[in-house]
Design an enzyme around this catalytic site. Sequence first.
Site, PDB file in Angstrom:
ATOM      1  N   ASP A  32      -1.043  -2.077   0.944  1.00 11.88           N
ATOM      2  CA  ASP A  32      -1.279  -0.844   1.709  1.00 11.88           C
ATOM      3  C   ASP A  32      -2.681  -0.305   1.418  1.00 11.88           C
ATOM      4  O   ASP A  32      -3.194  -0.469   0.310  1.00 11.88           O
ATOM      5  CB  ASP A  32      -0.241   0.218   1.312  1.00 11.88           C
ATOM      6  CG  ASP A  32       0.055   1.191   2.440  1.00 11.88           C
ATOM      7  OD1 ASP A  32       1.181   1.160   2.961  1.00 11.88           O
ATOM      8  OD2 ASP A  32      -0.848   1.973   2.805  1.00 11.88           O
ATOM      9  N   ASN A  98      -5.262 -11.770  10.718  1.00 14.24           N
ATOM     10  CA  ASN A  98      -5.297 -12.101   9.283  1.00 14.24           C
ATOM     11  C   ASN A  98      -3.915 -12.477   8.752  1.00 14.24           C
ATOM     12  O   ASN A  98      -3.776 -13.441   7.981  1.00 14.24           O
ATOM     13  CB  ASN A  98      -5.865 -10.923   8.484  1.00 14.24           C
ATOM     14  CG  ASN A  98      -7.364 -10.798   8.674  1.00 14.24           C
ATOM     15  OD1 ASN A  98      -8.047 -11.796   8.893  1.00 14.24           O
ATOM     16  ND2 ASN A  98      -7.874  -9.582   8.599  1.00 14.24           N
ATOM     17  N   ARG A 105      -1.233 -20.705   6.987  1.00 16.30           N
ATOM     18  CA  ARG A 105      -1.683 -21.469   5.807  1.00 16.30           C
ATOM     19  C   ARG A 105      -0.553 -21.762   4.838  1.00 16.30           C
ATOM     20  O   ARG A 105      -0.446 -22.845   4.304  1.00 16.30           O
ATOM     21  CB  ARG A 105      -2.776 -20.687   5.064  1.00 16.30           C
ATOM     22  CG  ARG A 105      -4.174 -20.991   5.544  1.00 16.30           C
ATOM     23  CD  ARG A 105      -5.212 -20.521   4.531  1.00 16.30           C
ATOM     24  NE  ARG A 105      -5.082 -19.109   4.224  1.00 16.30           N
ATOM     25  CZ  ARG A 105      -5.602 -18.128   4.941  1.00 16.30           C
ATOM     26  NH1 ARG A 105      -6.279 -18.399   6.045  1.00 16.30           N
ATOM     27  NH2 ARG A 105      -5.450 -16.876   4.579  1.00 16.30           N
ATOM     28  N   TYR A 144      -3.263   2.536  20.212  1.00 19.04           N
ATOM     29  CA  TYR A 144      -2.007   2.132  19.576  1.00 19.04           C
ATOM     30  C   TYR A 144      -1.230   1.187  20.508  1.00 19.04           C
ATOM     31  O   TYR A 144      -0.876   0.066  20.109  1.00 19.04           O
ATOM     32  CB  TYR A 144      -1.187   3.377  19.269  1.00 19.04           C
ATOM     33  CG  TYR A 144       0.104   3.134  18.530  1.00 19.04           C
ATOM     34  CD1 TYR A 144       0.114   2.815  17.174  1.00 19.04           C
ATOM     35  CD2 TYR A 144       1.339   3.248  19.183  1.00 19.04           C
ATOM     36  CE1 TYR A 144       1.304   2.614  16.488  1.00 19.04           C
ATOM     37  CE2 TYR A 144       2.531   3.057  18.505  1.00 19.04           C
ATOM     38  CZ  TYR A 144       2.514   2.741  17.158  1.00 19.04           C
ATOM     39  OH  TYR A 144       3.702   2.546  16.486  1.00 19.04           O
ATOM     40  N   LYS A 148      -0.883  -2.787  19.853  1.00 17.09           N
ATOM     41  CA  LYS A 148       0.420  -3.399  19.571  1.00 17.09           C
ATOM     42  C   LYS A 148       0.771  -4.478  20.601  1.00 17.09           C
ATOM     43  O   LYS A 148       1.411  -5.474  20.280  1.00 17.09           O
ATOM     44  CB  LYS A 148       1.503  -2.307  19.572  1.00 17.09           C
ATOM     45  CG  LYS A 148       1.445  -1.383  18.355  1.00 17.09           C
ATOM     46  CD  LYS A 148       1.994  -2.087  17.118  1.00 17.09           C
ATOM     47  CE  LYS A 148       2.094  -1.151  15.941  1.00 17.09           C
ATOM     48  NZ  LYS A 148       2.677  -1.792  14.761  1.00 17.09           N
TER      49      LYS A 148
HETATM   50  P1  NAD Z   1       3.530   5.078   8.414  1.00 15.83           P
HETATM   51  O1  NAD Z   1       2.260   5.657   8.904  1.00 15.83           O
HETATM   52  O2  NAD Z   1       4.385   5.883   7.500  1.00 15.83           O
HETATM   53  O3  NAD Z   1       3.270   3.681   7.697  1.00 15.83           O
HETATM   54  C1  NAD Z   1       2.198   2.833   8.007  1.00 15.83           C
HETATM   55  C2  NAD Z   1       1.657   2.274   6.698  1.00 15.83           C
HETATM   56  O4  NAD Z   1       0.584   1.364   6.989  1.00 15.83           O
HETATM   57  C3  NAD Z   1       1.065   3.359   5.793  1.00 15.83           C
HETATM   58  O5  NAD Z   1       1.509   3.174   4.478  1.00 15.83           O
HETATM   59  C4  NAD Z   1      -0.440   3.155   5.924  1.00 15.83           C
HETATM   60  O6  NAD Z   1      -1.152   3.612   4.796  1.00 15.83           O
HETATM   61  C5  NAD Z   1      -0.507   1.660   6.129  1.00 15.83           C
HETATM   62  N1  NAD Z   1      -1.743   1.200   6.800  1.00 15.83           N
HETATM   63  C6  NAD Z   1      -2.303   1.694   7.933  1.00 15.83           C
HETATM   64  N2  NAD Z   1      -3.387   1.000   8.253  1.00 15.83           N
HETATM   65  C7  NAD Z   1      -3.518   0.014   7.319  1.00 15.83           C
HETATM   66  C8  NAD Z   1      -4.454  -1.024   7.110  1.00 15.83           C
HETATM   67  N3  NAD Z   1      -5.484  -1.214   7.935  1.00 15.83           N
HETATM   68  N4  NAD Z   1      -4.290  -1.838   6.042  1.00 15.83           N
HETATM   69  C9  NAD Z   1      -3.256  -1.655   5.178  1.00 15.83           C
HETATM   70  N5  NAD Z   1      -2.341  -0.679   5.333  1.00 15.83           N
HETATM   71  C10 NAD Z   1      -2.469   0.148   6.386  1.00 15.83           C
HETATM   72  O7  NAD Z   1       4.339   4.654   9.717  1.00 15.83           O
HETATM   73  P2  NAD Z   1       5.815   4.080   9.852  1.00 15.83           P
HETATM   74  O8  NAD Z   1       6.571   5.022  10.703  1.00 15.83           O
HETATM   75  O9  NAD Z   1       6.357   3.676   8.555  1.00 15.83           O
HETATM   76  O10 NAD Z   1       5.542   2.781  10.743  1.00 15.83           O
HETATM   77  C11 NAD Z   1       5.481   1.484  10.175  1.00 15.83           C
HETATM   78  C12 NAD Z   1       5.310   0.451  11.290  1.00 15.83           C
HETATM   79  O11 NAD Z   1       6.388   0.541  12.213  1.00 15.83           O
HETATM   80  C13 NAD Z   1       4.029   0.644  12.092  1.00 15.83           C
HETATM   81  O12 NAD Z   1       3.484  -0.618  12.375  1.00 15.83           O
HETATM   82  C14 NAD Z   1       4.505   1.302  13.356  1.00 15.83           C
HETATM   83  O13 NAD Z   1       3.675   0.996  14.456  1.00 15.83           O
HETATM   84  C15 NAD Z   1       5.897   0.697  13.525  1.00 15.83           C
HETATM   85  N6  NAD Z   1       6.761   1.596  14.314  1.00 15.83           N
HETATM   86  C16 NAD Z   1       7.233   2.759  13.791  1.00 15.83           C
HETATM   87  C17 NAD Z   1       8.026   3.594  14.573  1.00 15.83           C
HETATM   88  C18 NAD Z   1       8.609   4.878  14.049  1.00 15.83           C
HETATM   89  O14 NAD Z   1       9.270   5.592  14.791  1.00 15.83           O
HETATM   90  N7  NAD Z   1       8.435   5.223  12.792  1.00 15.83           N
HETATM   91  C19 NAD Z   1       8.320   3.246  15.903  1.00 15.83           C
HETATM   92  C20 NAD Z   1       7.773   2.065  16.404  1.00 15.83           C
HETATM   93  C21 NAD Z   1       7.013   1.228  15.606  1.00 15.83           C
END
Ligand code: NAD
Length: 311
Positions: A32, A98, A105, A144, A148
């Site tokens: 993270d 990535n 790999r 976003y 995605k």
């Molecule tokens: P969140 O913001 O709590 O968690 C995202 C995490 O990714 C955070 O810990 C953040 O620090 C980390 N992060 C962001 N950019 C990064 C990077 N470049 N490198 C490393 N870490 C990075 O959000 P969430 O609700 O836990 O969502 C998690 C995933 O689920 C996301 O990909 C989101 O698109 C997907 N998602 C969530 C929901 C929802 O309702 N919560 C719905 C659809 C999709």
Amino acid sequence: MKRILVTGGAGFIGSHLCARLIEDGNDVICLDNFFTGTKENIIQLMDNHHFELVRHDIIEPYRAEVDEIYNLACPASPIYYQHDAIQTIRTSVMGAINMLGLAKRVHAKILQASTSEVYGDPSIHPQPESYWGNVNPIGMRSCYDEGKRCAETLFMDYHRMNKVRIKIIRIFNTYGSRMLPNDGRVISNFIMQALYNEDLTIFGTGQQTRSFQYIDDLIEGMVRMMNTEDDFTGPVNIGNPQEFTIRQIADIIIKLTGSKSKIVYKQLPMDDPQQRQPDITLAKEKLHWEPTVNLEQGLKSMIDYFRKAEF
Ligand code: NAD
Ligand code: UDP
């Protein structure tokens, strides 16, 4: 025991997933950059010798010998993903390249946390996986939504061209403990406002709908998806089909918290989808999965968590 990499593991969903994977007897690397994630979210795992925390940004390559990758890194709340739109796209697109490169790999299986946002403001309701969506490519949400969508394309292309074992789930609005109090999404906003007897801010008329699933249901669906046969890639919708207007959500939260809050109406953000409800026929058939927690049960436990948390 499997070695599993969870990107975005310190976030809301990621932290629950890490805990579940360790509980199941796996070794977990949580990666993270702490943009929206926090160490507090995973503090209870820090002493566990099956858990490892790595500060890293997935727009840079990362190497590790792992069997599975859950790719969750990406801010999910509109205020955070619009804060630095270019970084959001880089995270989705370069992050996917990535992580897919790593999967290729080391021959790991990789799951992408995609989103109902790939359907945009849907004209088909409820949304099945076969619907291609209605997304504005140049709006405020596009960093976003299109990021995605591009990540899904990359997953399918790595699968077709390089035989990478992939899984795609489309997550619908999810809520639960460890969401940030200032996360900006509707459920956490309304609960915080209600607990502090502040006005609940409805954007637009409040007649737009969403379908909310509780975090525990999502985690179960994710793990089941990862464990499906290799020839099944998805995408699969993971969400709770119970649909509510935002006004109904506000009323329920005021009732459950016993709050004195009033409701105020603010401007609807650009491209805010009018309706959203998952068709979960495929998840039922392939994962034998459906949600088990209804909105009132889930909200009660989240309200308890927010009451006890020291914000
Ligand atoms: P969140 O913001 O709590 O968690 C995202 C995490 O990714 C955070 O810990 C953040 O620090 C980390 N992060 C962001 N950019 C990064 C990077 N470049 N490198 C490393 N870490 C990075 O959000 P969430 O609700 O836990 O969502 C998690 C995933 O689920 C996301 O990909 C989101 O698109 C997907 N998602 C969530 C929901 C929802 O309702 N919560 C719905 C659809 C999709
Ligand atoms: N919303 C609202 N008040 C808030 C936060 C959000 O009325 O304080 C609305 C928002 O405009 C949208 C819905 O609630 O129509 C869900 O918003 P959220 O950001 O939680 O998720 P998303 O729009 O990404 O589905």
